[in-house]
Design an enzyme around this catalytic site. Structure first.
Site, PDB file in Angstrom:
ATOM      1  N   CYS A  92       0.856  -1.186   0.000  1.00  0.00           N
ATOM      2  CA  CYS A  92       0.000   0.000   0.000  1.00  0.00           C
ATOM      3  C   CYS A  92       0.895   1.240   0.000  1.00  0.00           C
ATOM      4  O   CYS A  92       1.377   1.681   1.042  1.00  0.00           O
ATOM      5  CB  CYS A  92      -0.911  -0.011   1.224  1.00  0.00           C
ATOM      6  N   ASP A  93       1.076   1.821  -1.176  1.00  0.00           N
ATOM      7  CA  ASP A  93       1.991   2.953  -1.312  1.00  0.00           C
ATOM      8  C   ASP A  93       1.746   4.074  -0.299  1.00  0.00           C
ATOM      9  O   ASP A  93       2.675   4.560   0.320  1.00  0.00           O
ATOM     10  CB  ASP A  93       1.883   3.554  -2.721  1.00  0.00           C
TER      11      ASP A  93
END
Lengths: 808, 808
Positions: free
Chosen positions: B493-494
């Site tokens: 999850c950037d």
């Protein structure tokens, strides 16, 4: 509606409106195209980084503003849609987006407000925009009058565009307690170290209404529907849908359904602007309209206590009055009455306003270029000299201990030198003496020279005199073995970045400007009792002028410089960029040009650079990159520094012409800075004479179709120089240590002029007249002739009636 | 037209059209507004850097593409205006900009071309777009047929938007020798060190026409006039003015005046794209149309020698055929025939195409994120395994000597890690074993493990086995004292960038993924003869699972992580972000979840995350910044990582469901990845089923109005995982070292399915049927039952008829 083809090679959609964003995409190893079913496309290719070849009209993200370029349909704007409920007829004020030409249209660009007055369909619409003095917000008043003879049923839809706020988060809704549409966003970022900065930003946009609307819409897409921005579908319904925007592009549109009687006028007032949070918006409501749950969201002004009523009136109107007072503080020191009424209007009203704007805003930059900062504050010498004094102290406190000046002046703690200020330029020291002299002429405040200021880094300190002396020494020292000034990656001309980036190229103009700086500084030395330094600097100037004449004189004009590879440019052998204006005018100031050279260069300028719209910066404009000159040659021919009528440079030249008494040439060029007088000229320039733009399109001999167009950009160093042309030149009312020197240089066509000059607290009412039998300028005060024309011992608060007689 | 007011406080303009850019400006010390006479505005305020509150719709400069957001009137596009010369009636194909709904409209999104077919006013319009294989250019064919019964007089105006190219320089003109409109620009820059890069760019945009047009226009503003983009004024004249653009926004519009007889069809072909210079455009003309001064600019196809005629036909059509062949190379290894024809269509045609797009373009990036690069090439295992092999070797050559992987893989010399790749993420090593196993399953190419590859820096070297072993060791080592993996500024999850940026926060998902990586790597060790390593890694996985269950199990599901301050999140006590999908699915893969936990977490997901449009990534979506979680909480609720149906995560979950035999749950969620079947669902999603978007809008329980909307973005790691779901799960045709394991997991509603699977050079035709009296899956080849369902000794080139019987 959708179906695969029998061979399953396609998926088909049979309506252009059912899935308006449905799309397909194609790609190859060089590109990608995302093709929308309605014809829109996003395509990019690799070189190797992704690039576009079909571009969005996105002026905004690429630049500060480019008002010369066309607007586009969804450009940010403030509009009022009006619907006649009985016929369904819809039009919009002021004109966009529906583009129905009204019967009457007046756009009035004012000093402290902007007013449109329209007449259409028996309605009179007046829209007024003003600002508060100290707060980022727009104050709008919209008045609608039923000018017909019967009661009407109409809807008003103030429409304030919000637009694409952020890909991270954007939304909007009507907040009843605030009586406002509030749109919210998060400024896009990716790095955690940027979060503290992002966190403080005012990421909300609000439209706050004094009167509660009948309905509203906050989704741009829902508002427009298939009708589009030119005829939004939502206007077809009786009332707007009161929708919100949830990761949808927000807008701010409200609806007022009203039934004005014949002759009735209704007023609606709004505040539009940015805010940090809803609490701030509540404060703003309180400030302008008074805060009252009932009143704020009630129907019009009937409800609400009288107290609130009074407060409301006070808030909005007082803010408008206060802003008018603020703008009025930007008075110049000259009022003229000449045969040229357009010039009078501009000089008396708009020119000081434009100077004042520069001086008080620093062009809305946190790191103005040093040269802009100093010149903008040179202009403030005529309006608010204390601000000029402070600006000098600020700038000098950022001077490096070696005397050089940084490329920009940082005005806020934590601000950084950005963009062009990361490119090293060599001219900034020039502007210290050149701008200071104007301040001293106006104020006689030679005490400034003794103020103590630290240098950048905070270790070394010196007086203002020592600072500027070091700057002039730096300029003198930064020359090559020929005595010519290095240019590095630019001088006054920002994009002339490849003449000297290897460390050898020199600037002709800058060398001449160094000589002029020495002369100006010598005058200041002299006047502050430093005669021997003055003599040294005059000697210096003479030597530099010698080098200039040895290396840069091309036969009929001066070269612009000599490249890293020893190639002179801006010379007769060049096919493009053959002649530049700046070395010519400044050589008149520095004294490099003798009488013969003066005549030749003035003739050359007239022949090659003068156009109907003013004098061009260079000619012919470059049409292709010249790698030993640089980025200036890549700008579009006739635009900006590549051969526009770049008014800043034109003003230098005009100032120089006045300096050598070339009053006819000077006035002719000065007058060309304003649109008009004839209608064809006004249309070609496309601009109102409420400011001088940074340029009019040039390359008149190459591209006559576009020459003369205003850049529409009002940020420019031109204006203080135009004011100096008026003060020191045309009207000849310049200050000296002893008083006011009166020596007008009126054009031959003027026989009579009157001028009011405020100066060191006194007022001079000067009547200038050509008279028979007069052979030289004669100046009288109270009937008594003043020898030398200098009115001495100026008494603060005094009023002087001055009479000037000129030869016929 | 213009005049000062008597009190000289205003300058008035009395026409909205005479000086369309005329403006006034207001400012205060916080803001500036430039107000155009027609209502457009540019306003900015200081905080302290300049900012906007009324924004342009400029999607483009702010982001790659945001096709979920509304298009705007001047969005780049490719259109054809058609004018009936007799009546003056004007419409446009495909729909924009005039927005006249045609009688017939078909938008056909194809695999190698996109085709519109319209019927309107007795005309049939067919527009076809395709691309060449190796070159950034659009190939357009426009066919117009007179479907009425009489001769017509019409004008066709292909209109290809060019838009705002550059503030430094933009222009355009029709170049007769090229038969093309050529628009030129200089990409804006300021620093001399950027010049060498700028210099090589393809800054020209051309529209090259096979047939010489009757007229053209290159100025966007001249083309539109007061009519605007929806009804350009230039179309009112008989012929376009053949104008050019000189520092004016260019466009590319041509006019063909024709008089087709009843039934007559005419075809016009164009190439549109970027070029470096005119020589390149001449080459392009030569390539597609043959170059012939006469022909190229002659009237249609009558002129020109037969040789050129042939060449021309060859060039354009051959390029189109070649491109079709190129796209056809992107075949998958699975063809299905099920009761769900929409699924069949998608799986047989569009899904492998989308995987292929990712694999061959790397999303048009020079520095793809490491995780994307590996997963995109995992998908290529099914299409072109050699490319997957090369991708592994490339990625591993950039692995650091300590085993960690960089955030992006640099694909071009001189490319830099940009944007999100400058933010440190800790998950990249996970994808090495997880993606490799698919490649090995498909190819059995265990020899890859013995290839020697250097590490970044070029000093150290090791086999692929050693590289990946080091990566898995790095993951195992990058854990805290509790045995949980550090998250730093992000994992998969950037934007989950503030959980662990202080160095202490951990990722629940990543810890589970580390355990799963150990298991997968253990399998690879085992199969490559490294049994003791395999046992060690299985032991490791068990220990990590133990830590996971100790620290992250919340009672009904697993927490998403524990912040720097020791606060677990993604737990039942949270009001927002209470449950995340990723830890749940991956815990099924890693074996952390026992039978009880499995049931609980599947139920929790169904109750809290499942929506009609698929399973959401988290719920409830965050509505405000949570500073110990980070940027993900600032995205709009229901968009992207903040609780959308983020299909990449949904695919992980579905894959995990198949891994534990949850075939009904798995299929139900899988099917929700495609729009339909009913029309309401299709309208809500707004997308054709020719790709899976990266997300459908989520937050179904919070914002049902917008839930389900497609992001319209076809870049997503989803697709290889969906393919794995089909291969390993739904149809059960996964490779093993020994051969093909056949073990379908059909949903109960399917009784009969046939599948063609290509595998290691052989073809398996598999008929699957439910039969009475069958109690477990039975696999037959040539009538012979295969125990264990693994078809061994696969012969390259062989064809296998496989029969599978399933219980009713």
């Amino acid at each position: 509606m959708i179906r695969p083809t029998e061979d399953q090679q396609y998926y088909e959609l049979t309506s252009p409106t059912a899935l308006p964003k449905a799309s397909g995409f194609l790609w190859n190893n060089q590109m990608m195209i995302h093709m929308n079913c309605r014809g829109y496309a996003v395509a990019q290719f690799m070189q190797p980084e992704p690039a576009k070849y079909s571009y969005a009209p996105n002026l905004e993200a690429k630049t500060f503003m480019q008002p010369e370029q066309p607007y586009y349909a969804h450009h940010p704007g403030r509009f009022l849609f009006i619907k006649d409920e009985e016929s369904g007829y819809i039009f919009s004020a002021p004109y966009e987006p529906t583009r129905q030409v009204p019967d009457k249209f007046v756009f009035a660009a004012g000093k402290h407000d902007i007013v449109w007055t329209l007449g259409h369909w028996d309605l009179r619409i007046q829209m007024t925009l003003t600002l508060p003095r100290d707060h980022a917000a727009e104050l709008w008043s919209i008045k609608v009058t039923n000018t017909g003879s019967r009661k009407r049923k109409i809807s008003l839809y103030p429409y304030f565009s919000v637009g694409y706020m952020s890909w991270m988060n954007q939304s909007g809704e009507y907040v009843d307690e605030l009586g406002a549409i509030v749109c919210s966003a998060v400024t896009p970022y990716q790095k955690v170290q940027d979060y503290p900065k992002i966190k403080t930003l005012k990421d909300k946009t609000y439209l706050l209404a004094e009167k509660k609307p009948s309905a509203w819409e906050v989704s741009q897409e829902a508002f427009e529907g298939e009708g589009g921005i030119m005829r939004p579908s939502a206007l077809e319904s009786g009332t707007l849908a009161c929708g919100d925007a949830r990761y949808e592009m927000p807008t701010a549109v409200m609806q007022y359904r009203i039934q004005p009687e014949a002759g009735e006028e209704q007023e609606y007032r709004f505040v539009f602007g940015p805010a940090k949070d809803e609490a701030e918006i509540a404060d703003i409501r309180e400030r302008y309209f008074g805060f009252d749950g009932e009143k704020g969201t009630g129907e019009g002004t009937e409800s609400g206590s009288e107290e609130h009523q009074a407060y409301s009136e006070y808030g909005f109107d007082a803010a408008a009055r206060d802003y008018a007072a603020y703008v009025a503080e930007g008075r110049g020191s000259l009022t003229i009455d000449t045969p040229d009424k357009d010039l009078d209007n501009f000089v008396n009203h708009w020119l000081p306003r434009q100077m004042y704007y520069h001086g008080v805003t620093n062009r809305l930059s946190t790191d103005p270029q040093t040269r802009n900062y100093l010149q903008d504050h040179m202009g403030m010498s005529y309006i608010d000299p204390r601000s000029t004094r402070n600006a000098f102290l600020t700038a000098l406190s950022q001077q490096r201990p070696d005397g050089s000046m940084p490329d920009g002046i940082v005005l806020y703690e934590g601000a950084e030198l950005k963009y062009i200020n990361q490119v090293p330029h060599t001219d900034h020291c020039v502007w210290l003496p050149v701008c200071l002299i104007t301040y001293l002429d106006e104020t006689n405040d030679y005490a400034l020279l003794d103020e103590e200021v630290t240098y950048a880094g905070g270790e070394k300190s010196g007086t203002v005199f020592e600072h500027i002396d070091l700057a002039v020494q730096w300029l003198i020292g930064d020359r090559d073995e020929r005595g010519l000034n290095y240019i590095n990656q630019g001088d006054w001309c920002d994009p002339m970045n490849m003449v000297g980036y290897k460390g050898r190229g020199v600037s002709g103009w800058l060398t001449i400007a160094t000589a002029y700086s020495c002369l100006v500084w010598a005058d200041i030395c002299e006047r502050s009792g430093r005669s021997s330094e003055a003599a040294d600097y005059r000697q210096q100037a003479e030597e530099i002028n010698g080098a200039v004449n040895r290396h840069l004189w091309d036969g009929d004009w001066y070269a612009r410089g000599i490249t890293d590879d020893g190639v002179p440019f801006g010379i007769s052998a060049d096919e493009e960029g053959r002649i530049f204006i700046n070395p010519q005018g400044w050589s008149l100031l520095s004294g490099a040009a003798d009488e013969d050279k003066k005549e030749r260069l003035i003739r050359s300028v007239a022949e090659q650079l003068e156009s109907p719209y003013g004098v061009e910066k260079l000619a012919p404009s470059y049409t292709a990159m010249r790698e030993d000159v640089g980025r200036v040659t890549q700008k579009h021919p006739g635009s900006a520094e590549n051969g526009a009528v770049y008014n800043h440079a034109a003003a230098f030249y005009i100032y120089a012409l006045y300096a050598v008494g070339e009053k006819e040439n000077a006035y002719r060029l000065l007058r060309k800075m304003l649109p008009g007088a004839d209608e064809a000229d006004i249309r070609q320039r496309g601009q109102l004479p409420v400011f001088i733009p940074n340029y009019y399109r040039g390359a008149y001999r190459q591209f006559p179709r576009t020459a003369g167009r205003s850049s529409q950009l009002f940020n420019t160093g031109t204006v203080p120089w135009v004011y100096r042309c008026l003060i020191d030149g045309l009207f000849g009312v310049q200050g000296t240590p002893d008083g006011l020197r009166v020596s007008p240089q009126l054009p031959a066509e003027w026989n009579e002029v009157s001028v009011t000059r405020t100066f060191r607290g006194a007022e001079f009412r000067i009547a200038i007249k050509r008279e028979d039998g007069v052979s030289e300028t004669e100046v009288y005060v109270g009937g008594e002739r003043i020898e030398g024309g200098v009115i001495r011992d100026v008494a603060e608060g005094g009023t002087y009636a001055v009479e000037v007689k000129l030869p016929l």
